[in-house]
Design a protein around this motif. Structure first.
Motif, PDB file in Angstrom:
ATOM      1  N   ARG A 140     -35.945  31.415  44.202  1.00 30.62           N
ATOM      2  CA  ARG A 140     -35.420  32.770  44.083  1.00 30.62           C
ATOM      3  C   ARG A 140     -36.039  33.690  45.122  1.00 30.62           C
ATOM      4  O   ARG A 140     -37.173  33.535  45.532  1.00 30.62           O
ATOM      5  N   ARG A 141     -35.247  34.677  45.516  1.00 33.20           N
ATOM      6  CA  ARG A 141     -35.664  35.572  46.592  1.00 33.20           C
ATOM      7  C   ARG A 141     -36.956  36.321  46.250  1.00 33.20           C
ATOM      8  O   ARG A 141     -37.842  36.474  47.103  1.00 33.20           O
ATOM      9  N   ALA A 142     -37.070  36.792  45.005  1.00 31.71           N
ATOM     10  CA  ALA A 142     -38.255  37.565  44.635  1.00 31.71           C
ATOM     11  C   ALA A 142     -39.527  36.742  44.777  1.00 31.71           C
ATOM     12  O   ALA A 142     -40.542  37.232  45.287  1.00 31.71           O
ATOM     13  N   TRP A 143     -39.492  35.484  44.356  1.00 32.97           N
ATOM     14  CA  TRP A 143     -40.676  34.637  44.460  1.00 32.97           C
ATOM     15  C   TRP A 143     -40.994  34.323  45.920  1.00 32.97           C
ATOM     16  O   TRP A 143     -42.159  34.353  46.330  1.00 32.97           O
ATOM     17  N   ALA A 167     -41.505  36.109  59.265  1.00 30.46           N
ATOM     18  CA  ALA A 167     -40.797  35.123  58.437  1.00 30.46           C
ATOM     19  C   ALA A 167     -40.747  35.558  56.980  1.00 30.46           C
ATOM     20  O   ALA A 167     -39.716  35.403  56.308  1.00 30.46           O
ATOM     21  N   SER A 168     -41.828  36.131  56.477  1.00 33.28           N
ATOM     22  CA  SER A 168     -41.890  36.521  55.065  1.00 33.28           C
ATOM     23  C   SER A 168     -40.943  37.673  54.765  1.00 33.28           C
ATOM     24  O   SER A 168     -40.189  37.636  53.787  1.00 33.28           O
ATOM     25  N   LEU A 169     -40.970  38.716  55.590  1.00 32.82           N
ATOM     26  CA  LEU A 169     -40.112  39.879  55.359  1.00 32.82           C
ATOM     27  C   LEU A 169     -38.638  39.546  55.507  1.00 32.82           C
ATOM     28  O   LEU A 169     -37.782  40.164  54.861  1.00 32.82           O
ATOM     29  N   SER A 186     -44.586  35.524  47.234  1.00 36.39           N
ATOM     30  CA  SER A 186     -45.572  34.495  47.565  1.00 36.39           C
ATOM     31  C   SER A 186     -45.891  34.479  49.059  1.00 36.39           C
ATOM     32  O   SER A 186     -47.065  34.389  49.456  1.00 36.39           O
ATOM     33  N   ASN A 187     -44.875  34.602  49.898  1.00 32.21           N
ATOM     34  CA  ASN A 187     -45.121  34.562  51.341  1.00 32.21           C
ATOM     35  C   ASN A 187     -45.800  35.837  51.838  1.00 32.21           C
ATOM     36  O   ASN A 187     -46.623  35.779  52.763  1.00 32.21           O
ATOM     37  N   LEU A 188     -45.489  36.978  51.244  1.00 33.41           N
ATOM     38  CA  LEU A 188     -46.186  38.201  51.629  1.00 33.41           C
ATOM     39  C   LEU A 188     -47.656  38.149  51.211  1.00 33.41           C
ATOM     40  O   LEU A 188     -48.538  38.637  51.936  1.00 33.41           O
ATOM     41  N   PHE A 189     -47.928  37.561  50.061  1.00 38.20           N
ATOM     42  CA  PHE A 189     -49.314  37.404  49.632  1.00 38.20           C
ATOM     43  C   PHE A 189     -50.072  36.488  50.593  1.00 38.20           C
ATOM     44  O   PHE A 189     -51.218  36.769  50.978  1.00 38.20           O
TER      45      PHE A 189
END
Length: 334
Positions: free
Chosen positions: A167-170, A293-295, A174-177
């Motif tokens: 899912r997009r939210a995860w 990549a995360s954003l 997770s990648n921003l963290f």
């Protein structure tokens, strides 16, 4: 002979969709000045209609598109799974570049890898037998890198099972963290004592190992195995044994080739950053690539699940299919 009066038949012009849509509204200002005449029960002069009324009748009001999407649209956006398309491929290749930068940087500065735990496992044997090629103090670096990598993989892997890892939210969270951990490692390297071993080196490796474990778990579970962001050995074996290696259309082959060159490019960038400045620059560049990549996960096409009813050939199982939808349609319905 009297000059003809310019009139239009309201019953015909305003009720006729094709004619009304092509009236030249800017020309009405000139008509308002020139037209005069008597009222006719069957015709209405243009100067007897207000310009606002005419515009509203000529161009019927449309429902305005809201500037801000509704809360329901935002919930739909973040709860959707992302589509498997070229956008996801590009994101995983950016993460592969970040991996190459990290490993080149950490090996140059700390004599260990941030993600390549195969190499770190070899180093354990070298240190255990007092091989002179590497100093004994570096063994702590290896232990921290492997240990935090495993912890990061376990943390992100088990948590993703409860929040639906595709899912997009995860993927965003997770990648921003992980990106924040990379920036923290770059800051620690910049302002803490710069040494190959010691507390500051162990702190940097702990942050990088934890983030790298989470990234690889996400890359593997997202469903595009050819772009795992780090495991190049398996990729080369699969590429060399591909039965359709020389076929014109071969998406898995193309992904493996791009994965390999993304990793090489990242390695060159990491080594160049370390030689030009310091490991802090390499870590900063890797964090910036990871951030892009995360954003970008915000802009992936979402999957709309469509229930096609019961499939009689599969003993009553329901047939579910998915369609990729751009975020503009998800948020605004365009």
């Amino acid at each position: 002979m009297a000059s003809p009066r310019t009139t239009f038949d309201r019953s015909r012009s305003l009720d006729s969709g094709s004619h009304a849509q092509h009236l030249d509204v800017p020309a009405l200002d000139h008509a308002l000045v020139q037209m005069r005449g008597e009222q006719n029960p069957r015709h209405t002069y243009i100067n007897d209609l207000s310009l606002r009324t005419l515009r509203s009748e000529v161009s019927p009001a449309r429902t305005p598109t809201p500037i801000m999407p509704s809360s329901r649209a935002w919930r739909t956006l973040f709860s959707q799974e992302i589509a498997h398309d070229w956008v996801l491929e590009a994101q995983l290749m950016l993460m592969t570049m970040s991996t190459g930068i990290l490993d080149a940087t950490t090996y140059s500065a700390f004599q260990v890898f941030a993600t390549k735990q195969t190499g770190n496992t070899l180093f354990l044997a070298l240190y255990a037998l007092d091989h002179p090629i590497l100093s004994a103090e570096v063994e702590k670096n290896v232990a921290v890198s492997i240990g935090m990598f495993v912890l990061g993989a376990a943390f992100f892997g088990h948590l993703s099972r409860y929040v639906h890892q595709k899912r997009r939210a995860w993927l965003l969270a997770s990648n921003l963290f992980q990106t924040l951990l990379l920036f923290a490692a770059a800051a620690l390297r910049q302002w803490a004592p710069r040494s190959t071993t010691g507390p500051s080196a162990l702190g940097v490796l702990a942050l990088l190992g934890f983030a790298s474990g989470g990234q690889i778990v996400g890359a593997v579970t997202v469903g595009m195995a050819e772009l795992n962001t780090t495991m190049v050995t398996g990729t080369l074996v699969q590429l060399s044994n591909d039965a359709k290696l020389f076929h014109l259309h071969n998406a898995p082959r193309n992904r493996r080739v791009m994965f390999y060159f993304s990793l090489i490019f990242g390695c060159f960038a990491g080594v160049g950053a370390v030689r030009y400045r310091d490991a802090a620059l390499g870590l900063l560049v890797a964090a910036c690539v990871k951030a892009v990549a995360s954003l970008s996960f915000f802009f992936n096409h979402g999957i709309v699940r469509v229930d096609k009813g019961v499939d009689p050939e599969k003993q009553g199982e329901r047939r579910i299919s998915g369609a990729a939808t751009p975020i503009s349609k998800i948020l605004w319905g365009d």
